[in-house]
Design a protein around this motif. Structure first.
Motif, PDB file in Angstrom:
ATOM      1  N   LEU A  75       0.836  -1.183   0.000  1.00  0.00           N
ATOM      2  CA  LEU A  75       0.000   0.000   0.000  1.00  0.00           C
ATOM      3  C   LEU A  75       0.877   1.240   0.000  1.00  0.00           C
ATOM      4  O   LEU A  75       1.884   1.291   0.698  1.00  0.00           O
ATOM      5  CB  LEU A  75      -0.905   0.022   1.238  1.00  0.00           C
ATOM      6  CG  LEU A  75      -2.141  -0.866   1.249  1.00  0.00           C
ATOM      7  CD1 LEU A  75      -1.815  -2.334   1.089  1.00  0.00           C
ATOM      8  CD2 LEU A  75      -2.924  -0.643   2.550  1.00  0.00           C
ATOM      9  N   ARG A  76       0.496   2.227  -0.791  1.00  0.00           N
ATOM     10  CA  ARG A  76       1.181   3.512  -0.728  1.00  0.00           C
ATOM     11  C   ARG A  76       0.861   4.155   0.614  1.00  0.00           C
ATOM     12  O   ARG A  76      -0.271   4.063   1.102  1.00  0.00           O
ATOM     13  CB  ARG A  76       0.716   4.407  -1.878  1.00  0.00           C
ATOM     14  CG  ARG A  76       1.580   5.646  -2.099  1.00  0.00           C
ATOM     15  CD  ARG A  76       1.066   6.449  -3.265  1.00  0.00           C
ATOM     16  NE  ARG A  76       1.905   7.617  -3.516  1.00  0.00           N
ATOM     17  CZ  ARG A  76       1.569   8.596  -4.335  1.00  0.00           C
ATOM     18  NH1 ARG A  76       0.411   8.563  -4.970  1.00  0.00           N
ATOM     19  NH2 ARG A  76       2.389   9.621  -4.517  1.00  0.00           N
ATOM     20  N   PRO A  77       1.838   4.834   1.259  1.00  0.00           N
ATOM     21  CA  PRO A  77       1.605   5.357   2.611  1.00  0.00           C
ATOM     22  C   PRO A  77       0.441   6.323   2.747  1.00  0.00           C
ATOM     23  O   PRO A  77      -0.128   6.436   3.826  1.00  0.00           O
ATOM     24  CB  PRO A  77       2.941   6.032   2.952  1.00  0.00           C
ATOM     25  CG  PRO A  77       3.944   5.251   2.183  1.00  0.00           C
ATOM     26  CD  PRO A  77       3.263   4.910   0.887  1.00  0.00           C
ATOM     27  N   ASP A  78       0.048   7.028   1.674  1.00  0.00           N
ATOM     28  CA  ASP A  78      -1.107   7.914   1.785  1.00  0.00           C
ATOM     29  C   ASP A  78      -2.429   7.160   1.705  1.00  0.00           C
ATOM     30  O   ASP A  78      -3.505   7.745   1.846  1.00  0.00           O
ATOM     31  CB  ASP A  78      -1.059   9.018   0.720  1.00  0.00           C
ATOM     32  CG  ASP A  78      -1.112   8.488  -0.710  1.00  0.00           C
ATOM     33  OD1 ASP A  78      -1.361   7.276  -0.905  1.00  0.00           O
ATOM     34  OD2 ASP A  78      -0.898   9.292  -1.643  1.00  0.00           O
ATOM     35  N   GLY A  79      -2.365   5.844   1.498  1.00  0.00           N
ATOM     36  CA  GLY A  79      -3.559   5.024   1.465  1.00  0.00           C
ATOM     37  C   GLY A  79      -4.401   5.163   0.219  1.00  0.00           C
ATOM     38  O   GLY A  79      -5.513   4.643   0.162  1.00  0.00           O
ATOM     39  N   GLU A  80      -3.892   5.822  -0.823  1.00  0.00           N
ATOM     40  CA  GLU A  80      -4.691   6.063  -2.013  1.00  0.00           C
ATOM     41  C   GLU A  80      -4.394   5.106  -3.160  1.00  0.00           C
ATOM     42  O   GLU A  80      -5.097   5.123  -4.172  1.00  0.00           O
ATOM     43  CB  GLU A  80      -4.495   7.515  -2.474  1.00  0.00           C
ATOM     44  CG  GLU A  80      -5.007   8.523  -1.460  1.00  0.00           C
ATOM     45  CD  GLU A  80      -4.856   9.959  -1.919  1.00  0.00           C
ATOM     46  OE1 GLU A  80      -4.277  10.174  -3.018  1.00  0.00           O
ATOM     47  OE2 GLU A  80      -5.302  10.868  -1.202  1.00  0.00           O
ATOM     48  N   SER A  81      -3.350   4.272  -3.016  1.00  0.00           N
ATOM     49  CA  SER A  81      -2.975   3.360  -4.090  1.00  0.00           C
ATOM     50  C   SER A  81      -2.525   2.022  -3.506  1.00  0.00           C
ATOM     51  O   SER A  81      -1.955   1.969  -2.419  1.00  0.00           O
ATOM     52  CB  SER A  81      -1.839   3.935  -4.949  1.00  0.00           C
ATOM     53  OG  SER A  81      -2.144   5.224  -5.419  1.00  0.00           O
ATOM     54  N   VAL A  82      -2.778   0.942  -4.259  1.00  0.00           N
ATOM     55  CA  VAL A  82      -2.338  -0.403  -3.908  1.00  0.00           C
ATOM     56  C   VAL A  82      -1.676  -1.019  -5.131  1.00  0.00           C
ATOM     57  O   VAL A  82      -2.133  -0.819  -6.269  1.00  0.00           O
ATOM     58  CB  VAL A  82      -3.523  -1.273  -3.445  1.00  0.00           C
ATOM     59  CG1 VAL A  82      -3.111  -2.742  -3.297  1.00  0.00           C
ATOM     60  CG2 VAL A  82      -4.073  -0.762  -2.116  1.00  0.00           C
ATOM     61  N   TYR A  83      -0.596  -1.781  -4.887  1.00  0.00           N
ATOM     62  CA  TYR A  83       0.166  -2.401  -5.971  1.00  0.00           C
ATOM     63  C   TYR A  83       0.317  -3.895  -5.673  1.00  0.00           C
ATOM     64  O   TYR A  83       0.621  -4.278  -4.544  1.00  0.00           O
ATOM     65  CB  TYR A  83       1.537  -1.757  -6.104  1.00  0.00           C
ATOM     66  CG  TYR A  83       1.469  -0.247  -6.203  1.00  0.00           C
ATOM     67  CD1 TYR A  83       1.215   0.388  -7.416  1.00  0.00           C
ATOM     68  CD2 TYR A  83       1.626   0.550  -5.059  1.00  0.00           C
ATOM     69  CE1 TYR A  83       1.124   1.771  -7.498  1.00  0.00           C
ATOM     70  CE2 TYR A  83       1.535   1.929  -5.126  1.00  0.00           C
ATOM     71  CZ  TYR A  83       1.282   2.538  -6.357  1.00  0.00           C
ATOM     72  OH  TYR A  83       1.195   3.908  -6.422  1.00  0.00           O
ATOM     73  N   VAL A  84       0.126  -4.727  -6.706  1.00  0.00           N
ATOM     74  CA  VAL A  84       0.177  -6.185  -6.566  1.00  0.00           C
ATOM     75  C   VAL A  84       1.161  -6.748  -7.585  1.00  0.00           C
ATOM     76  O   VAL A  84       1.040  -6.475  -8.794  1.00  0.00           O
ATOM     77  CB  VAL A  84      -1.213  -6.812  -6.776  1.00  0.00           C
ATOM     78  CG1 VAL A  84      -1.125  -8.339  -6.778  1.00  0.00           C
ATOM     79  CG2 VAL A  84      -2.178  -6.342  -5.686  1.00  0.00           C
ATOM     80  N   ALA A  85       2.140  -7.537  -7.114  1.00  0.00           N
ATOM     81  CA  ALA A  85       3.097  -8.193  -7.997  1.00  0.00           C
ATOM     82  C   ALA A  85       2.522  -9.525  -8.473  1.00  0.00           C
ATOM     83  O   ALA A  85       2.078 -10.335  -7.657  1.00  0.00           O
ATOM     84  CB  ALA A  85       4.421  -8.419  -7.276  1.00  0.00           C
ATOM     85  N   ASN A  86       2.536  -9.734  -9.788  1.00  0.00           N
ATOM     86  CA  ASN A  86       1.990 -10.944 -10.401  1.00  0.00           C
ATOM     87  C   ASN A  86       3.133 -11.817 -10.903  1.00  0.00           C
ATOM     88  O   ASN A  86       3.828 -11.466 -11.870  1.00  0.00           O
ATOM     89  CB  ASN A  86       1.063 -10.567 -11.556  1.00  0.00           C
ATOM     90  CG  ASN A  86      -0.073  -9.662 -11.113  1.00  0.00           C
ATOM     91  OD1 ASN A  86      -0.865 -10.030 -10.258  1.00  0.00           O
ATOM     92  ND2 ASN A  86      -0.144  -8.466 -11.679  1.00  0.00           N
TER      93      ASN A  86
END
Length: 358
Positions: free
Chosen positions: A68-79
């Motif tokens: 999660l980005r620290p500002d809570g506005e984005s999430v990233y998933v490694a595939n």
């Protein structure tokens, strides 16, 4: 030491808790490696999980980690099979929405993933390529490869951890060592003057204490499993802590530190979840304070930011334990909720960025 019933299995994962966007409800996310999706939950006042109105969102092939980005506005998933990172915006109620461009390419077999505390840089380990892919994070959360998009690592990198001050990055590698990097002002990585330090046999999961003064590494050796413990110097360099190493459960893999820095939790190959006390000097108790059931194939562990609830992703879904007033796991206080196919990594998004409450 107290004991509760055990089952089988635990696997390395990325397990994170970060602040959320203002106005959002507390949320929990689980990536499902075989289901190619992410389960989404609302978190109630007591920590109870309820599936969101849209209970899942699609990911790439074989999602293995998330951050999660620290500002809570984005999430990233490694595939891990797609060789991509899926990118998501976080809605006001915590639901994930794919960004317009949806994903960015990585190197071969991406695994562990991490974001700097300032939210400007993201790194993912490309396991098969023995590299780290480096990205800039734009104002809207979108990823862009850095000018130098990748840096080499020693053979077969595994887990990844970033210091709370955002100046150092650590990676476990196959030669029973931790590789140490400086994070430069533009987000690029550079090996520290002493590039690596020895671990035990078969290093796996790794975590940095919230105060940035200690680093812990699981060592996956069924004959003599230990947790390696390090002091962190002024420039982020690691040195071995003195004293006897802690003895984790059989085949320790998953490891995380509580947000209050008072406990370390280890998932073992026998299905156990063990809690170790952290001393004033950062050294762990040599034996667990308590051991509870982590569930079969317990792949991920995360705590609420107030350290009152702990969540374990396993074959059965998600187990949730409440912690006592003195911070100990409560074996009798277990709740379970279904997830998707082969739950893997897990992350917690708090309700209010101004407070560390779950």
């Amino acid at each position: 030491m107290r004991f509760s019933g055990l089952s089988v299995g635990c696997v390395l994962t990325a397990c994170l808790a970060w602040p959320a966007a203002a106005g959002a409800s507390a949320s929990l996310y689980v990536v499902n490696a075989a289901g190619n999706d992410i389960s989404q939950y609302d978190v109630g006042a007591t920590g109870k999980l309820v599936a969101k109105a849209d209970p899942t969102v699609a990911a790439g092939r074989n999602p293995v980690s998330l951050v999660l980005r620290p500002d809570g506005e984005s999430v990233y998933v490694a595939n891990g099979v797609s060789d991509t990172i899926s990118e998501y915006d976080v809605g006001q109620t915590g639901e994930l929405r794919p960004m317009a461009h949806r994903e960015v390419a990585t190197g071969a077999s991406p695994g562990a993933i991490g974001v700097t505390p300032d939210g400007r840089s993201l790194y993912v380990i490309d396991t098969a390529a023995s590299e780290i892919s480096e990205y800039e994070i734009g104002a809207g959360g979108e990823l862009r490869p850095q000018t130098r998009p990748r840096v080499r690592t020693p053979r077969a990198p595994g887990s990844l951890a970033i210091s709370p001050d955002g100046r150092s990055l650590y990676v476990t590698v196959a030669e029973d060592r931790v590789a140490e990097y400086d994070i430069e002002s533009g987000g690029g990585l550079r090996s520290k003057p002493r590039a690596t330090i020895a671990t035990g046999s078969g290093p796996g999961a790794m975590a940095v204490s919230p105060d940035g003064k200690s680093v812990y590494v699981n060592n996956f050796d069924s004959n003599d499993p230990v947790i390696s413990q390090y002091n962190v110097g002024a420039r982020g360099e690691l040195s071995v802590k003195g004293g006897p190493p802690p003895s984790p459960p059989i085949d320790p893999i998953t490891l995380t530190v509580s947000p209050d820095g008072k406990s370390v939790y280890v998932c073992g190959g026998n299905g156990s979840l063990s809690q170790f006390a952290v001393g004033r000097d950062g050294r762990l108790s040599t034996t667990p304070e308590i051991i509870v059931d982590g569930g079969e194939d317990a792949n991920g562990v995360v705590l609420s930011p107030n350290s009152r609830n702990i969540y374990i992703a396993n074959t059965y879904g998600v187990y949730e334990y409440q912690l006592s007033a003195d911070g100990l796991l409560q074996p009798s206080e277990i709740r379970s909720i279904p997830a998707g196919d082969a739950p893997r990594a897990i992350a917690y998004l708090p309700a209010d960025p101004r407070h560390s409450e779950g």
